[in-house]
Design an enzyme around this catalytic site. Structure first.
Site, PDB file in Angstrom:
ATOM      1  N   LYS A 282      61.567 -29.058 -39.093  1.00  0.00           N
ATOM      2  CA  LYS A 282      62.171 -27.780 -38.734  1.00  0.00           C
ATOM      3  C   LYS A 282      61.225 -26.663 -39.195  1.00  0.00           C
ATOM      4  O   LYS A 282      60.759 -26.682 -40.335  1.00  0.00           O
ATOM      5  CB  LYS A 282      63.536 -27.674 -39.419  1.00  0.00           C
ATOM      6  CG  LYS A 282      64.449 -26.660 -38.804  1.00  0.00           C
ATOM      7  CD  LYS A 282      65.897 -26.900 -39.177  1.00  0.00           C
ATOM      8  CE  LYS A 282      66.741 -25.742 -38.704  1.00  0.00           C
ATOM      9  NZ  LYS A 282      68.162 -25.978 -38.825  1.00  0.00           N
ATOM     10  N   GLU A 359      84.725 -29.364 -37.890  1.00  0.00           N
ATOM     11  CA  GLU A 359      85.784 -28.417 -38.217  1.00  0.00           C
ATOM     12  C   GLU A 359      87.163 -29.056 -38.179  1.00  0.00           C
ATOM     13  O   GLU A 359      88.032 -28.735 -38.997  1.00  0.00           O
ATOM     14  CB  GLU A 359      85.739 -27.213 -37.255  1.00  0.00           C
ATOM     15  CG  GLU A 359      84.543 -26.295 -37.463  1.00  0.00           C
ATOM     16  CD  GLU A 359      83.254 -26.785 -36.814  1.00  0.00           C
ATOM     17  OE1 GLU A 359      83.297 -27.817 -36.099  1.00  0.00           O
ATOM     18  OE2 GLU A 359      82.199 -26.152 -37.004  1.00  0.00           O
ATOM     19  N   ARG A 387      87.850 -25.052 -32.816  1.00  0.00           N
ATOM     20  CA  ARG A 387      87.846 -26.518 -32.739  1.00  0.00           C
ATOM     21  C   ARG A 387      89.045 -27.142 -33.456  1.00  0.00           C
ATOM     22  O   ARG A 387      89.444 -28.254 -33.150  1.00  0.00           O
ATOM     23  CB  ARG A 387      86.567 -27.059 -33.398  1.00  0.00           C
ATOM     24  CG  ARG A 387      85.316 -26.889 -32.607  1.00  0.00           C
ATOM     25  CD  ARG A 387      84.982 -28.166 -31.883  1.00  0.00           C
ATOM     26  NE  ARG A 387      84.021 -27.934 -30.835  1.00  0.00           N
ATOM     27  CZ  ARG A 387      82.752 -28.316 -30.870  1.00  0.00           C
ATOM     28  NH1 ARG A 387      82.288 -28.941 -31.930  1.00  0.00           N
ATOM     29  NH2 ARG A 387      81.969 -28.092 -29.853  1.00  0.00           N
TER      30      ARG A 387
END
Ligand SMILES: Cc1ncc(C[n+]2csc(CCOP(=O)(O)OP(=O)(O)O)c2C)c(N)n1
Length: 607
Positions: A282, A359, A387
């Site tokens: 990353k 979630e 969600r």
């Protein structure tokens, strides 16, 4: 802008580049992304990590006929540049410019509008089934990060994909990071795969070994490379995915363009589902982003001023109170940084749970913790809590459990755009019995609400945007009681939800201004007081009007015998496709002018 970026405006032009030029192009893409994002803001680290991936995919596949589905979509900048959008990058995530996420209405190369995590496998399988039913013949590539791979939807989709044997390619872009360090058993499993060897190493070892066979070595190696199974033999065997019916290729060095092109060229011809596990860094190519990918996950434009953050208030509160209260626990769904839980996680590692991008699980985990006698705080962005609606209703509220939801990034969010707007929480929370909903006007009141929450023994939601501006004095928090901010000798009553709306209302000269800190339950006593003949009640919320605060007020007044006129200011029944907070608020009439116009229209009507 480098010449090569100017030249390549479509995958067709990309395919004209040869090996060396392709590598140069990757360097130019990185440079362009770094330069642009430093001034516009955006998702820097994830996009830098996916440069070779985007180039290799567009080199091998034929988009837009073939479909590439970028999970979450924050890593898709190179894809956007390759597909002809370089010139629009100076207006990335701005009104009149382009989205920071794939968006179907923006380009035919964006096969799906993305923003929320872990959707790409379900969408990919949907495309695959549609293709097969229609007798079409294109490729589908779902690109999913190891962070997004922790989401329940990804597991549900894998379960379906493995059983149906549909032809599709999953690229698992594994950089060990979600926004923070990735968590969970799947992440640990991927680490084991990573450690067990790298594609190139294995390939080279096998190549060396086979070529070393006297006389026949080179023939055997060529034959191996030509057959499907031969290619596979050069790669690792992975039990879990294979036994689910998904062929596994990897792990592969994800910044090695040649390896990527080779493996994609090969898996293109597979008949069933395939998972290509690639390893990337990353922030690759930018020293700062690579050494601190969390900080550079999403960067702000260079000229951003320091803000007073609600998340800082939360973090300090949790750390302070938890020292004397061992019932307090906190939960994050891969957003510890953004929601202010990092310090708490460091100080109380056993009482802070990062569940990954999950979630739904987070909400029910909180319900279980509360049922077991703890005092759980779930800090989450408004848009992602969508969600967990069923879990809020079925697990927390039917059981009437003392879970506190700390709903950050509520209201208009600005540059993340349509997929991330936090404008629906008031509607979806207010409709659930047993839920109490609060909205602070500033950090001082937020802290008072947090303290108040400690003694509150039922489901509670406190919603607030990222930052606050002006601060006010704060009257004692009492269940279902609003606060008068300004009294005037006027028939106009402005009921405000949160600091942003209050800032706009405070600019109105002659009006009664009330902070409706309890969105649910409403202050019926105060409503009774202002329900006088001839009064104008204006409700202002940084949220959708439908099912929101304003409609609740109107309904309550109507039930009590409506004597006043009620006007609701908030977002209408269309998606808020806007990249600026200020412009979003203005579009809804949450501004001095917007409120004044509402008053003027009323006065004209009364004459
Ligand atoms: C449902 C949902 N929850 C939270 C987020 C916020 N979020 C955006 S990116 C991200 C991490 C994604 O990690 P990964 O998939 O590994 O991609 P990387 O950034 O590492 O390339 C998170 C948690 C989201 N987009 N959607």
């Amino acid at each position: 802008m480098d010449e090569i970026i100017r030249q390549v405006n479509s995958p067709k032009e990309l395919k004209k580049l040869n090996g060396r030029a392709l590598n140069d192009y990757c360097c130019a893409l990185r440079k362009f992304i770094i330069e642009t994002v430093r001034s516009t803001g955006g998702h820097l680290a994830s996009s830098l990590g996916a440069v070779e991936l985007a180039v290799a995919l567009h080199y091998v596949f034929d988009c837009p006929t073939d479909k590439i589905l970028w999970d979450v979509g924050h890593q898709s900048y190179a894809h956007k540049i390759i597909t002809g959008r370089a010139k629009q990058f100076d207006k990335l995530r701005q009104n009149g410019g382009i989205s920071g996420f794939p968006k179907m209405s923006e380009s035919e190369y964006d096969a799906f509008t993305m923003g929320h995590s872990s959707t790409s496998l379900s969408v990919g399988l949907g495309y695959a089934r549609a293709r097969d039913l229609s007798g079409d013949n294109y490729n589908i590539v779902s690109v999913i990060g190891d962070g997004a791979f922790t989401g329940g939807m990804a597991f549900e989709a894998l379960n379906d994909i493995g059983a149906t044997k549909a032809k599709m390619i999953i690229v698992l872009n594994d950089n060990k990071m979600s926004i923070s360090k990735n968590v969970g058993a799947m992440s640990q499993y991927l680490s084991k795969l990573r450690l067990s060897g790298k594609y190139n190493k294995i390939k080279n070892t096998v190549k060396k070994g086979v070529l070393g066979i006297p006389l026949f070595g080179s023939h055997i190696y060529k034959a191996l490379g030509k057959t499907k199974d031969g290619f596979k033999y050069l790669l690792q065997n992975n039990k879990m995915f294979e036994q689910m019916g998904i062929k596994y290729y990897g792990p592969i060095e994800g910044h090695n363009l040649k390896s990527l092109v080779e493996v994609f060229g090969h898996v293109k011809n597979e008949d069933g589902p395939v998972l290509v596990h690639i390893i990337t860094n990353k922030g690759m190519g930018d020293a700062g982003a690579q050494s601190d990918p969390t900080k550079f996950h999403g960067v702000q434009p260079e000229d951003t001023r320091a803000e007073k953050l609600y998340s800082d208030v939360l973090g300090e509160f949790l750390c302070r109170e938890s020292k004397n209260n061992d019932k307090i626990v906190a939960i994050t769904a891969a957003m510890a940084d953004g929601t202010g839980l990092c310090e708490f996680a460091t100080e109380f590692p056993n009482r802070c749970y990062d569940v990954g991008i999950a979630e739904q699980h987070a909400v029910t985990l909180a319900a279980g913790l509360a049922a077991g006698g703890m005092k759980p705080y779930f800090a989450v962005y408004s848009t992602f809590l969508q969600r967990g609606y069923d879990q809020i209703l079925h697990d927390v509220c039917i059981n009437n459990l003392p879970v506190t939801f700390l709903i950050d990034r509520a209201g208009a969010v600005g540059s993340d755009g349509v997929t991330h707007q936090g404008i629906y929480d008031l509607s979806y929370l207010s409709s659930v019995p047993n839920m109490t909903v609060l909205a602070p006007k500033d950090g001082i009141e937020f802290l008072e609400m947090l303290k108040w929450s400690l003694g509150f023994n039922a489901p509670l939601a406190i919603r607030y945007p990222k930052s606050y501006g002006s601060t006010y004095s704060c009257a004692k928090i009492e269940l279902g009681k609003w606060e008068k901010i300004k009294s005037a000798n006027s028939p106009v009553y402005i009921l405000c939800v949160g600091g942003r709306t209050l800032a706009a209302a405070n600019e109105i000269a002659n009006a009664n201004i009330i902070s409706a800190r309890f969105v649910k339950p409403l202050d019926f006593e105060m409503l009774d007081e202002i329900n006088k003949k001839g009064n104008l009640v204006i409700t202002v919320e940084d949220g959708a009007v439908k099912g929101g605060f304003g409609q609740a007020v109107l309904c309550a007044l109507n039930n009590a015998g409506l004597k006043c006129t009620v006007k609701n200011i908030g977002y209408g029944d269309e998606f808020l496709d806007n990249y600026s907070v200020r412009a979003s608020l203005e579009s809804a009439g949450i501004s001095k002018d917007g409120i004044e116009n509402t008053i003027k229209n009323f006065l004209n009507f009364m004459q």
